[in-house]
Design a protein around this motif. Structure first.
Motif, short mmCIF file in Angstrom:
data_model
loop_
_atom_site.label_atom_id
_atom_site.label_comp_id
_atom_site.label_asym_id
_atom_site.label_seq_id
_atom_site.Cartn_x
_atom_site.Cartn_y
_atom_site.Cartn_z
N GLU A 165 9.91 63.59 -9.67
CA GLU A 165 11.37 63.53 -9.58
C GLU A 165 11.82 62.83 -8.30
OE1 GLU A 165 12.41 67.61 -10.12
OE2 GLU A 165 12.34 67.45 -12.30
N ALA A 166 11.11 63.13 -7.22
CA ALA A 166 11.43 62.45 -5.96
C ALA A 166 11.22 60.94 -6.11
CB ALA A 166 10.55 63.00 -4.84
N ALA A 167 10.15 60.58 -6.81
CA ALA A 167 9.87 59.15 -7.02
C ALA A 167 10.94 58.51 -7.89
CB ALA A 167 8.49 58.99 -7.66
N ARG A 168 11.44 59.26 -8.87
CA ARG A 168 12.52 58.72 -9.71
C ARG A 168 13.77 58.47 -8.87
NH1 ARG A 168 13.75 62.34 -14.75
NH2 ARG A 168 15.24 60.69 -15.16
N VAL A 169 14.08 59.44 -8.02
CA VAL A 169 15.24 59.27 -7.15
C VAL A 169 15.02 58.09 -6.19
CG1 VAL A 169 16.60 60.36 -5.31
CG2 VAL A 169 15.93 61.70 -7.31
N ASP A 170 13.76 57.92 -5.78
CA ASP A 170 13.43 56.82 -4.86
C ASP A 170 13.42 55.46 -5.56
OD1 ASP A 170 13.31 58.23 -2.54
OD2 ASP A 170 11.16 58.62 -2.64
N GLY A 171 13.56 55.45 -6.87
CA GLY A 171 13.72 54.17 -7.56
C GLY A 171 12.53 53.71 -8.38
N LEU A 172 11.57 54.61 -8.63
CA LEU A 172 10.40 54.20 -9.40
C LEU A 172 10.57 54.50 -10.89
CD1 LEU A 172 9.18 53.92 -6.60
CD2 LEU A 172 7.13 55.05 -7.42
N ILE A 180 1.63 54.44 -8.43
CA ILE A 180 1.78 54.56 -6.97
C ILE A 180 1.68 56.01 -6.50
CG2 ILE A 180 3.37 54.16 -5.03
CD1 ILE A 180 4.48 51.78 -6.58
N LEU B 52 18.43 63.88 -13.05
CA LEU B 52 17.12 64.36 -13.48
C LEU B 52 17.21 65.20 -14.75
CD1 LEU B 52 15.75 65.34 -9.94
CD2 LEU B 52 15.14 63.34 -11.30
N PRO B 72 18.55 58.06 -11.96
CA PRO B 72 18.74 58.63 -10.61
C PRO B 72 18.80 57.55 -9.53
CG PRO B 72 17.07 59.87 -11.80
CD PRO B 72 17.44 58.72 -12.69
N LYS B 73 17.96 56.53 -9.67
CA LYS B 73 17.89 55.51 -8.61
C LYS B 73 19.18 54.69 -8.52
CE LYS B 73 15.42 52.27 -11.64
NZ LYS B 73 16.44 51.28 -11.97
N PHE B 81 14.10 68.42 -2.05
CA PHE B 81 13.61 69.38 -3.02
C PHE B 81 13.13 70.67 -2.35
CE2 PHE B 81 13.33 65.28 -5.01
CZ PHE B 81 13.65 65.51 -6.33
N TYR B 87 5.18 62.74 -0.49
CA TYR B 87 4.00 62.15 -1.12
C TYR B 87 2.79 62.44 -0.23
CZ TYR B 87 7.87 59.78 -3.39
OH TYR B 87 9.03 59.53 -4.05
N SER B 99 11.67 54.75 -0.31
CA SER B 99 12.74 54.34 -1.22
C SER B 99 13.30 52.97 -0.83
CB SER B 99 13.86 55.37 -1.25
OG SER B 99 14.43 55.47 0.02
N ARG B 103 13.34 49.33 -2.95
CA ARG B 103 14.64 48.71 -3.25
C ARG B 103 14.73 47.34 -2.61
NH1 ARG B 103 18.23 53.05 -5.05
NH2 ARG B 103 16.91 54.87 -5.09
N ARG B 146 13.75 61.48 4.83
CA ARG B 146 13.61 60.60 3.66
C ARG B 146 14.96 60.45 2.95
NH1 ARG B 146 9.17 62.07 -0.82
NH2 ARG B 146 10.66 63.68 -1.33
#
Lengths: 272, 347
Positions: A165-172, A180, B52, B72-73, B81, B87, B99, B103, B146
């Motif tokens: 979910e964090a990755a989705r928010v980050d644009g992936l 990744i 989400l 979301p992006k 969270f 990561y 991020s 981008r 972040r």
């Protein structure tokens, strides 16, 4: 107490270590010494020419290369397909995913001996007999890959959803999340899959003897059976020299990747 | 920065409705806390704002855009969270710049923004470390770093302090609040901890069972809860409730009659009084002491008024023993009355 424990462990070790020891020592004994009684644990005479004869009697270098490149492709292919399939089964919700995964797992229950004849007919129809394609395609899309998919799925299931979910928010997008984020974290499981697959491909015996007929195309397990004299008797010392050379990469792979192998199994909840 | 508007937002999982038409207006730069018990739908609502979770009905707007169908992006939000979601295979610096990197920001820009965020949050010495090498508080700060590095329109926090110990939670609460004051970015913060909600929010949204029970400033909710649920949820120790009937003589409950503010009429009701709104008074109601808990600055007394167990918090040092009788009086200016059937406030 500890001494007794170590003593017991040494005794238990004998059945595992002795065959390897016997292989190594027999590979440098004259053939008559192999059958000496009482047997010699340490060679009375060393005959290193057996290793050279391996290459004289067979195109062993070519066969070594065959096994190596087939195992490498099968390992890479299985890692790619099983990681993607395992990720999809673990992380992507789609109708019937559990049913489909069960169907895939059922593939493990079918012995390879059962499918070998239909596979032979299929590859015969495709003109792939006496080529290495069956030895590459069958493991990548067959039971070894199913097992690898299972291992990868078990790993990816345990991956925290918040990371994705964090990755989705980050644009992936989905594939980048897999590539990744998820895949680099799956190194232990991938390591286990790589070892399993490499060993399986390296040791494959039934499929090569069914699909391959010319010596230049042989893989190592198949080649090991070919060290016989004019009367069909085994040339034991040369065979043991060939077996030693065959076993070395396997030992090397396991020693190098031992840690990841154990970690990978731990993540799947399996014990080797 | 941007306002966030939720208009009649609903969420269904199959036939099960979990969010029943929520309307919330969040002003530009406002710090809004969604609070409620577990399962009330607050995290689901936050995830719907983040993109989400899909929205079954209604509209979510960020700024002038309806974002229902945006990924979301594309919503220009950043989220922190509960488990930080750092990561594990990337360093702090890579986590923070991730991020921006995806981008298309230049390396120089990424480095500059990461340094800016790290400076604000005191993360500069940790930039080359991996998440596993950090403490819980440091991970929390990295997660915030972040979020801020991209300068989003809205920050979303999903119970970010729930994994920290009590002391660190207080520290981080202050850091988040001061970060908001410094950056002024619209913030939606989810927690089940009403103390967090009271101390951090410009505006609190109290949720229960997928519905909004009340929206208001922290002290407004505390002083004039709209219903019995809000009254019981906000405040610690919780408000005391006594069931009974409003009569001309007072509030008649089993075995006792409690005094009422002037001008109150009605029938069956629930009498609510916060623990600190009991006073020790010689002409008060007799109460049997069950437990005395001296806190230093105040004393918490668990007692029974007739058969009703209540808690009182007194500034005085109460010397009573368990089983002894004290006399207490509710402060009538702070008595809350709720309809017995609906739970709605009636005074």
């Amino acid at each position: 107490m500890q001494i007794a424990l170590y003593g017991l462990m040494c005794v238990l070790l004998i059945p595992f270590v002795f065959p390897t020891w016997w292989m190594l020592t027999s590979s440098v004994k004259p053939i008559s010494d192999i059958f000496a009684f009482p047997p010699d644990l340490w060679p009375r005479r060393f005959d290193w020419t057996t290793y050279a004869k391996v290459f004289e009697l067979q195109p062993f270098g070519q066969q070594y290369w065959n096994s190596a490149y087939i195992a490498a492709i099968v390992t890479a292919g299985t890692m790619i397909f099983s990681s993607m399939a395992g990720y999809a089964f673990a992380r992507i919700k789609f109708p019937g995913s559990n049913f489909l995964f069960t169907v895939v797992l059922l593939g493990l229950l079918i012995p390879s001996e059962v499918t070998i004849v239909p596979l032979f007919q299929m590859f015969l129809g495709w003109g792939m007999i006496n080529t290495h394609w069956p030895l590459i395609l069958v493991p990548i899309f067959g039971a070894p890959s199913v097992f690898a998919t299972f291992v990868m799925r078990q790993f990816f299931i345990a991956l925290p959803g918040e990371l994705e979910e964090a990755a989705r928010v980050d644009g992936l997008g989905r594939f980048k999340i897999f590539w990744i984020i998820a895949l680099p974290l799956a190194k232990p499981a991938l390591g286990a899959v790589a070892i399993f697959t490499f060993l399986h491909s390296w040791n494959l015996y039934l499929e090569p003897i069914v699909f391959i007929s010319s010596r230049n195309m042989f893989t190592l397990p198949q080649a090991l059976t070919q060290f016989t004299d004019a009367y069909g008797g085994a040339m034991w010392n040369i065979q043991m020299a060939a077996a030693t050379m065959t076993a070395l990469p396997v030992l090397a792979v396991f020693i190098i990747a031992q840690k990841q192998f154990v970690e990978g199994l731990a993540h799947t909840g399996l014990k080797g | 920065m941007a306002p966030v508007t939720l208009h009649h937002v609903k969420k269904n999982y199959g036939d099960v409705a979990v969010i029943h038409g929520v309307d919330i207006d969040i002003a530009d730069g406002e710090f809004v806390v969604l609070v409620g018990p577990s399962g009330c739908g607050k995290s689901t609502l936050l995830r719907m704002i983040a993109g989400l979770e899909t929205i079954s009905d209604g509209e979510v707007s960020i700024g002038a855009r309806v974002v229902n169908d945006l990924d979301p992006k594309d919503r220009d939000i950043a989220m922190v969270f509960q488990n930080y979601a750092l990561y594990p295979h990337m360093t702090v610096a890579t986590n923070m710049g991730f991020s921006l990197e995806h981008r298309g920001a230049s390396k120089a820009e990424i480095a500059e923004r990461v340094k800016w965020a790290a400076d604000i949050l005191g993360l500069v010495p940790l930039l080359d470390r991996y998440p596993r090498q950090l403490s819980g508080g440091q991970r929390q700060r990295v997660a915030m770093g972040r979020a801020i590095v991209r300068n989003p329109q809205v920050f979303l926090f999903d119970e970010p302090l729930s994994n920290l110990d009590a002391k660190l939670r207080v520290v981080m609460r202050g850091e988040i609040k001061s970060l908001h004051q410094r950056l002024g970015v619209t913030t939606v913060y989810v927690t089940h901890d009403q103390v967090e909600a009271m101390t951090m929010a410009d505006k609190i949204v109290v949720m229960n069972g997928g519905k909004v029970e009340q929206i208001g400033k922290p002290l407004d909710l505390y002083d004039r809860p709209a219903n019995q649920f809000v009254a019981g949820f906000i405040g610690s120790p919780a408000m005391n409730f006594v069931g009974g009937k409003i009569t001309p003589n007072g509030f008649e409950a089993a075995g006792t009659t409690l005094p009422l503010p002037a001008g109150v009429t009605g029938g069956n009701a629930v009498y609510g009084i916060r623990p600190e709104h009991f006073e020790l008074a010689t002409d008060g109601l007799p109460a049997t002491v069950l437990l005395v808990e001296p806190m230093g600055s105040e004393t918490q007394v668990t007692m029974t008024l007739s058969e009703h167990k209540v808690i009182g918090v007194f500034r005085e040092r109460v010397q009573a023993q368990s089983g002894s009788t004290i006399t207490v009086r509710p402060n009538l200016a702070h008595v809350h009355l709720f309809d017995a059937a609906t739970g709605s406030r009636i005074n």
